[in-house]
Design a protein around this motif. Structure first.
Motif, short mmCIF file in Angstrom:
data_model
loop_
_atom_site.label_atom_id
_atom_site.label_comp_id
_atom_site.label_asym_id
_atom_site.label_seq_id
_atom_site.Cartn_x
_atom_site.Cartn_y
_atom_site.Cartn_z
N PRO A 1 0.81 -1.23 0.00
CA PRO A 1 0.00 0.00 0.00
C PRO A 1 0.84 1.27 0.00
CG PRO A 1 -0.82 -1.58 1.62
CD PRO A 1 0.49 -2.10 1.14
N ASN A 2 2.08 1.18 0.47
CA ASN A 2 2.92 2.38 0.57
C ASN A 2 3.56 2.78 -0.75
OD1 ASN A 2 2.48 2.51 3.40
ND2 ASN A 2 4.11 1.02 3.75
N THR A 3 3.70 1.84 -1.68
CA THR A 3 4.41 2.13 -2.93
C THR A 3 3.54 1.97 -4.18
OG1 THR A 3 5.20 -0.17 -2.98
CG2 THR A 3 6.65 1.48 -1.97
N ALA A 4 2.38 1.38 -4.05
CA ALA A 4 1.54 1.11 -5.24
C ALA A 4 1.13 2.41 -5.92
CB ALA A 4 0.32 0.29 -4.84
N MET A 5 0.70 3.39 -5.13
CA MET A 5 0.28 4.66 -5.72
C MET A 5 1.45 5.38 -6.38
SD MET A 5 -2.04 6.80 -6.51
CE MET A 5 -3.51 6.39 -5.57
N VAL A 6 2.64 5.25 -5.79
CA VAL A 6 3.83 5.87 -6.39
C VAL A 6 4.09 5.28 -7.78
CG1 VAL A 6 6.31 6.21 -6.16
CG2 VAL A 6 4.85 6.32 -4.13
N ALA A 7 3.97 3.95 -7.91
CA ALA A 7 4.21 3.29 -9.19
C ALA A 7 3.19 3.75 -10.24
CB ALA A 7 4.15 1.78 -9.01
N VAL A 8 1.93 3.87 -9.82
CA VAL A 8 0.88 4.29 -10.76
C VAL A 8 1.11 5.74 -11.18
CG1 VAL A 8 -1.59 4.71 -10.97
CG2 VAL A 8 -0.79 2.64 -9.85
N ILE A 9 1.49 6.59 -10.24
CA ILE A 9 1.74 8.00 -10.56
C ILE A 9 2.91 8.14 -11.54
CG2 ILE A 9 2.58 10.18 -9.59
CD1 ILE A 9 0.89 9.59 -7.11
N ILE A 10 3.98 7.39 -11.31
CA ILE A 10 5.14 7.44 -12.21
C ILE A 10 4.73 7.03 -13.62
CG2 ILE A 10 7.35 6.32 -12.73
CD1 ILE A 10 7.85 6.18 -9.71
N THR A 11 3.91 6.00 -13.72
CA THR A 11 3.45 5.54 -15.04
C THR A 11 2.65 6.60 -15.76
OG1 THR A 11 3.34 3.28 -14.15
CG2 THR A 11 2.23 3.70 -16.24
N ASN A 12 1.72 7.23 -15.05
CA ASN A 12 0.88 8.25 -15.68
C ASN A 12 1.68 9.50 -16.04
OD1 ASN A 12 -2.09 8.83 -16.31
ND2 ASN A 12 -1.47 10.67 -15.20
N ILE A 13 2.70 9.82 -15.24
CA ILE A 13 3.57 10.94 -15.57
C ILE A 13 4.29 10.68 -16.88
CG2 ILE A 13 5.71 12.11 -14.89
CD1 ILE A 13 4.75 11.89 -11.98
N TRP A 14 4.77 9.44 -17.06
CA TRP A 14 5.46 9.07 -18.29
C TRP A 14 4.55 9.26 -19.51
CZ3 TRP A 14 5.07 4.95 -21.92
CH2 TRP A 14 6.20 4.75 -22.72
N ILE A 15 3.26 8.99 -19.32
CA ILE A 15 2.30 9.15 -20.42
C ILE A 15 2.01 10.62 -20.69
CG2 ILE A 15 -0.08 8.69 -21.14
CD1 ILE A 15 0.05 6.14 -19.44
N GLY A 16 1.91 11.41 -19.63
CA GLY A 16 1.45 12.79 -19.78
C GLY A 16 2.50 13.79 -20.19
N ILE A 17 3.77 13.47 -20.05
CA ILE A 17 4.83 14.41 -20.39
C ILE A 17 4.76 14.85 -21.87
CG2 ILE A 17 7.33 14.62 -20.72
CD1 ILE A 17 7.70 13.11 -18.08
N PRO A 18 4.61 13.94 -22.83
CA PRO A 18 4.53 14.38 -24.24
C PRO A 18 3.35 15.31 -24.51
CG PRO A 18 4.94 12.03 -24.11
CD PRO A 18 4.61 12.47 -22.72
N PHE A 19 2.21 15.05 -23.85
CA PHE A 19 1.03 15.90 -24.03
C PHE A 19 1.35 17.34 -23.63
CE2 PHE A 19 -2.69 17.84 -21.99
CZ PHE A 19 -3.58 17.88 -23.04
N ASN A 20 1.98 17.52 -22.48
CA ASN A 20 2.35 18.86 -22.02
C ASN A 20 3.42 19.47 -22.91
OD1 ASN A 20 1.26 19.51 -18.98
ND2 ASN A 20 1.36 17.33 -19.37
N MET A 21 4.39 18.65 -23.31
CA MET A 21 5.50 19.16 -24.12
C MET A 21 5.02 19.72 -25.45
SD MET A 21 8.74 17.09 -25.71
CE MET A 21 7.63 16.32 -26.92
#
Length: 303
Positions: free
Chosen positions: A161-181
């Protein structure tokens, strides 16, 4: 002819005919599901009475039940944490990359095009990729961290429970960076080069030009990107469901995944639609804010 329409009225009628298919589409495929979902949330529909066709009207009781549901509040909190964390990090990185690739060098355009790949890959495929990468025993993330000496034993990324949200957030950040760029890059091209040249002649350094020229000139673009990013991120479902299904112990449940679980795993259809309606209200408020920002930007441009 006496009853004939003037050209302006005729153009208006022709315009309405062109708009009519879009209006019908919105009414059938958007309006009807929303209204139906609102009505469903005010009924008591479960797998037991769905077959019998008995839908008891209970008003706002489902929403009152949600207010007492600790999982709902956890899902709401997770959604806000997930959205804000992803939005801030991917915007900062996307802005930095946009500034870098806005420089005129040989491979700027091809590399910028390659960086769009994470955004173009289907969300479920990305979820499966990162689920494998964050796996405990064979995941490449743990392998690299252990090789570089950052960890001494494997991290339970998706099962803790302590790291699952971190992993999901990292994944979504990887997806969203090109959109912002790509959106920020488009906004940067609208800033006249003469402003930077004049500022440089007056003795302004790079930091001063960024805060005195780039940010003010990009204000409307930045506001639109942040609002759109909030809408896209707040309603994320498939990525989280593929990676964690809302677990472990509801640690990664978002409002979208919790609505799905209530509706199609617990078969509490009315409760699931109630959660979806809360999600709709939040996105509706943000959508109105986006329209207001857009209209204000158009008015300022006209002036």
């Amino acid at each position: 002819m006496k009853g004939s329409l003037n050209p302006a009225a005729r153009r208006q009628q022709i315009g309405l005919l062109f708009v009519l298919p879009a209006i019908l589409y919105m009414l059938v495929f958007v309006g009807y599901p929303i209204i139906s979902n609102i009505v469903l949330s005010m009924q008591n529909v479960t797998v037991r009475n769905l077959v019998k066709g008995k839908k008891l009207f209970i008003g706002l009781d489902n929403y009152k039940t949600l207010c007492k549901d600790p999982v709902f509040w956890k899902a709401l909190k997770n959604t806000l944490v997930f959205t804000v964390s992803c939005l801030v990090v991917q915007f900062i990185i996307g802005f930095a990359l946009a500034l870098f690739f806005n420089k005129k060098f040989k491979f700027a355009k091809p590399v910028r095009g390659l960086l769009m790949i994470p955004w173009m890959i289907p969300m479920t495929i990305t979820g499966l990729m990162f689920k494998f990468m964050f796996s405990t025993k064979v995941g490449i993330v743990n392998y690299f961290l252990e090789t570089l000496g950052f960890i001494s034993s494997n991290i339970e990324w998706l099962t803790s429970p302590n790291t699952a949200m971190v992993a999901v957030i990292i994944t979504n950040i990887w997806i969203g960076i090109p959109f912002n760029m790509i959106l920020i890059s488009t906004g940067l091209t609208s800033i006249p080069e003469e402003l930077y040249e004049s500022a440089a002649i007056d003795g302004a350094n790079t930091v001063q030009r960024f805060f005195r020229i780039t940010l003010p000139m990009m204000r409307s673009t930045i506001e639109s990107i942040l609002v759109l990013g909030f809408i896209y991120t707040f309603k994320v479902y498939d990525l989280v469901w593929v990676m964690t299904s809302g677990g472990p112990v509801n640690a990664t449940h978002l409002m979208s995944t919790y609505s799905y679980k209530l509706s199609f795993e617990k078969f509490q259809y009315s409760m699931g639609s109630s959660v979806a309606n809360v999600l709709l209200v939040v996105l509706l408020i943000v959508g109105v804010l986006y329209l207001k920002i857009t209209m204000n930007g158009e008015e300022s441009n006209e002036r």
